[in-house]
Motif scaffolding. Structure first.
Motif, short mmCIF file in Angstrom:
data_model
loop_
_atom_site.label_atom_id
_atom_site.label_comp_id
_atom_site.label_asym_id
_atom_site.label_seq_id
_atom_site.Cartn_x
_atom_site.Cartn_y
_atom_site.Cartn_z
N GLU A 130 50.16 39.44 40.54
CA GLU A 130 51.06 40.58 40.73
C GLU A 130 50.40 41.89 40.33
OE1 GLU A 130 54.02 40.87 41.98
OE2 GLU A 130 55.22 39.06 41.70
N ILE A 131 49.33 41.82 39.56
CA ILE A 131 48.66 43.03 39.08
C ILE A 131 47.79 43.66 40.18
CG2 ILE A 131 46.97 43.90 37.39
CD1 ILE A 131 48.00 41.74 35.47
N ILE A 132 47.22 42.84 41.04
CA ILE A 132 46.31 43.36 42.07
C ILE A 132 46.97 44.41 42.96
CG2 ILE A 132 44.95 42.73 44.10
CD1 ILE A 132 44.26 40.10 42.66
N PRO A 133 48.19 44.19 43.48
CA PRO A 133 48.81 45.26 44.29
C PRO A 133 49.05 46.55 43.51
CG PRO A 133 49.89 43.16 44.70
CD PRO A 133 48.99 42.95 43.53
N THR A 134 49.28 46.45 42.20
CA THR A 134 49.52 47.67 41.41
C THR A 134 48.27 48.52 41.29
OG1 THR A 134 49.02 46.74 39.20
CG2 THR A 134 51.25 46.41 40.07
N ILE A 135 47.10 47.90 41.25
CA ILE A 135 45.87 48.70 41.14
C ILE A 135 45.53 49.32 42.49
CG2 ILE A 135 45.07 47.21 39.25
CD1 ILE A 135 42.91 46.10 41.08
N ARG A 136 45.87 48.63 43.58
CA ARG A 136 45.64 49.20 44.91
C ARG A 136 46.41 50.50 45.08
NH1 ARG A 136 46.28 43.69 47.86
NH2 ARG A 136 48.40 44.38 48.24
N ASN A 137 47.59 50.57 44.49
CA ASN A 137 48.45 51.73 44.66
C ASN A 137 47.95 52.97 43.95
OD1 ASN A 137 51.00 51.75 46.27
ND2 ASN A 137 51.14 49.72 45.37
N ASN A 138 46.90 52.86 43.15
CA ASN A 138 46.24 54.04 42.59
C ASN A 138 44.82 54.19 43.10
OD1 ASN A 138 48.41 54.99 41.19
ND2 ASN A 138 47.68 54.49 39.16
N GLY A 139 44.47 53.42 44.14
CA GLY A 139 43.17 53.58 44.78
C GLY A 139 42.08 52.65 44.30
N VAL A 140 42.40 51.74 43.37
CA VAL A 140 41.40 50.79 42.88
C VAL A 140 41.37 49.61 43.86
CG1 VAL A 140 40.63 49.34 40.97
CG2 VAL A 140 41.86 51.49 40.51
N LEU A 141 40.33 49.56 44.67
CA LEU A 141 40.26 48.57 45.75
C LEU A 141 39.20 47.50 45.51
CD1 LEU A 141 40.65 50.94 48.84
CD2 LEU A 141 42.43 49.79 47.50
N LEU A 142 38.42 47.67 44.42
CA LEU A 142 37.38 46.70 44.08
C LEU A 142 37.39 46.49 42.57
CD1 LEU A 142 34.68 48.36 46.30
CD2 LEU A 142 35.45 46.01 46.65
N THR A 143 37.13 45.29 42.14
CA THR A 143 37.11 44.99 40.72
C THR A 143 36.03 43.97 40.41
OG1 THR A 143 38.49 44.24 38.85
CG2 THR A 143 38.84 43.17 40.97
N GLN A 144 35.48 44.06 39.22
CA GLN A 144 34.47 43.09 38.79
C GLN A 144 35.14 42.09 37.85
OE1 GLN A 144 31.63 44.33 35.84
NE2 GLN A 144 29.97 43.16 36.76
N ALA A 145 35.31 40.87 38.30
CA ALA A 145 35.93 39.83 37.49
C ALA A 145 34.90 39.33 36.47
CB ALA A 145 36.40 38.68 38.37
N MET A 146 35.16 39.60 35.19
CA MET A 146 34.20 39.24 34.14
C MET A 146 34.75 38.12 33.25
SD MET A 146 34.44 42.02 31.08
CE MET A 146 36.02 42.36 30.27
N PRO A 147 33.88 37.23 32.81
CA PRO A 147 34.31 36.19 31.86
C PRO A 147 34.28 36.73 30.43
CG PRO A 147 32.01 35.89 32.40
CD PRO A 147 32.48 37.09 33.19
N GLN A 148 34.99 36.08 29.54
CA GLN A 148 35.00 36.46 28.14
C GLN A 148 34.82 35.23 27.27
OE1 GLN A 148 38.78 38.59 27.74
NE2 GLN A 148 37.71 40.54 27.91
N GLY A 149 34.67 35.45 25.96
CA GLY A 149 34.59 34.35 25.01
C GLY A 149 33.18 33.90 24.73
N GLY A 150 32.98 33.33 23.54
CA GLY A 150 31.68 32.81 23.15
C GLY A 150 30.64 33.89 22.98
N THR A 151 29.38 33.48 22.95
CA THR A 151 28.26 34.43 22.86
C THR A 151 27.74 34.77 24.24
OG1 THR A 151 27.65 33.47 20.72
CG2 THR A 151 26.03 34.86 21.80
N VAL A 152 27.49 33.75 25.07
CA VAL A 152 27.18 33.96 26.48
C VAL A 152 28.39 33.46 27.26
CG1 VAL A 152 25.63 33.43 28.39
CG2 VAL A 152 24.71 33.66 26.07
N SER A 153 29.11 34.39 27.89
CA SER A 153 30.42 34.07 28.46
C SER A 153 30.35 33.42 29.83
CB SER A 153 31.27 35.34 28.55
OG SER A 153 31.35 35.99 27.31
#
Length: 433
Positions: A130-153
């Motif tokens: 549900e968050i993706i359409p909200t970012i489109r509505n302010n012009g954010v059309l690309l995103t970098q999906a990053m992992p988290q956690g640990g030392t090397v994520s």
């Protein structure tokens, strides 16, 4: 039986009301956006321009007063008085990887373990978020999906904000490996008195030792032309040493930034990116000399130290830019505020960045260069993908950013979202009273 049928229809209608719009269909006809102010994304502006795209690719960007077009072969859309921008890019993001932070079943941003270079954020990306359409509505059309956690994520990927699944949405697979550099000081939040606790990191030497062993093995493995059977962890790091992948290092303290970059260089990693960089201004010359770009964390925060100016985070992009460092802006861990990314650039304009187009580059072309997708997106130039949007006013100003049209690879996306649906629902409710 009638009651059961009515219940089923009611649930179906509620479910339909709550669903995101379907992904856009491929571009069918050539489109020309005519008469708007075109912000190229590289610092240039065409006050009265035209941008033409076909099959998802930009074929012409020009001054509308001089160009001649055969309008019978295309759909001409008048955008006079409006502004056309390249799609904004949100780096270091967990959009699509988590929905509600307090609901564990909607969070898929990390794996168990400490050294997980083989983990891919790509396959966890949820296009139904549900968050993706909200970012489109302010012009954010690309995103970098990053992992988290640990030392090397693990590895991140660059995703489009439109698609049926991650296979449809991916723009660049596994663009880099993420490393959480062990800081000299560990910070934690005391829930009892709501204070920030800073203490010495006792496990630092042990963690760095494990990293040295891992990177040493990975470098030796990468030197082999073929390996059977493959070591999945070391195989996933092969691109670091050939320059095909970036090494994204999360580090905030100045001393940690220097040490982390020196560590990466010692193993022959050519492309290093600092993420966070709360004290990047203290080591700006070092970053410039080593050609290390910085993805800053959210500017709308308090400074890291008590003795620093309260507006230092706002001034950070300008400080680094003047030092010659390539800068990108992000919301990092605050995935739910990613929709406000353009306003970070707007804040930078008021605190050291004198040119609005320079600030725009920090959420478009600069980010595209850092992520290695500048040949595809980031600017509105011939031959690049038609990932762009039309705003009624200045997109960097929250008072005038009103996105009226958005295109991802030429596909016109539906700008409905949960925020708009709820606004309409309760507007109708209270207007009836």
């Amino acid at each position: 039986m009638k009651k059961i049928l009515i219940s089923i229809l009611t649930l179906t209608s509620l479910t339909s009301f709550g669903q995101n719009p379907a992904p856009a269909r491929p571009q069918a006809r050539m489109i020309a956006l005519m008469g708007g102010t075109i912000h190229i994304g590289n610092g240039q502006v065409i006050p009265n321009g035209v941008i033409v795209f076909e099959n998802g690719i930009i074929s012409n960007v020009a001054d509308a007063t001089t160009v001649r077009l055969n309008t019978s072969t295309m759909d001409v859309i008048d955008v006079t008085g409006k502004h056309v921008y390249p799609g904004l890019i949100s780096p270091a993001s967990t959009v699509g990887l988590q929905e509600i932070g307090a609901v564990r079943s909607t969070v898929d941003k990390q794996e168990i373990g400490v050294l997980n270079p083989n983990v891919r954020a790509l396959i966890a990306y949820n296009t139904d978020s549900e968050i993706i359409p909200t970012i489109r509505n302010n012009g954010v059309l690309l995103t970098q999906a990053m992992p988290q956690g640990g030392t090397v994520s693990g590895s991140s990927s660059v995703m489009m904000a439109d698609g049926w699944n991650w296979e449809d949405a991916v723009l660049k697979r596994d663009d880099g490996i993420w490393l959480n550099w062990p800081a000299y000081f560990a910070r934690s939040f005391d829930i009892v008195d709501f204070s920030l606790v800073v203490k010495k990191n006792e496990k630092r030497s042990e963690t760095i030792g494990a990293l040295e062993a891992t990177f040493g093995d990975a470098k030796a493995y990468a030197a082999l032309t073929s390996q059977t059977p493959k070591n999945l962890k070391l195989e996933s790091m092969r691109g670091l040493f050939s320059g095909k992948q970036n090494l994204y290092i999360r580090a905030d303290y100045g001393k940690d930034i220097i040490e982390a970059v020196q560590f990466a260089k010692s193993f022959g990693v050519p492309n290093v990116v600092i993420v966070g960089g709360e004290e990047a201004h203290r080591v700006a010359s070092f970053l410039k000399d080593n050609n290390v770009p910085v993805i800053l964390s959210a500017l709308h925060r308090l400074p890291n130290r008590e003795d620093e100016d309260v507006d230092l985070p706002y001034r950070m992009p300008g400080i680094l830019q003047k030092a010659g460092v390539l800068v990108s802006l992000s919301y990092a861990d605050e995935w739910w505020r990613t929709r406000n990314l353009p306003f970070l650039a707007g804040t930078a304009v008021g605190f050291g960045i004198n040119d609005r187009e320079e600030a725009l580059k920090m959420v478009t072309s600069n980010t595209a260069k850092i992520l290695g997708v500048d040949n595809l997106v980031g600017t509105l130039e011939k031959g690049k993908q038609a990932t762009l949007f039309v705003s009624a006013g200045d997109a960097l100003d929250m008072r005038t950013n009103v996105v009226e049209q958005a295109y991802v690879q030429g596909r016109k996306v539906n700008l409905d979202d949960r925020h708009k649906r709820l606004y309409k629902t309760y507007k109708e409710k209270y207007e009836q009273k």
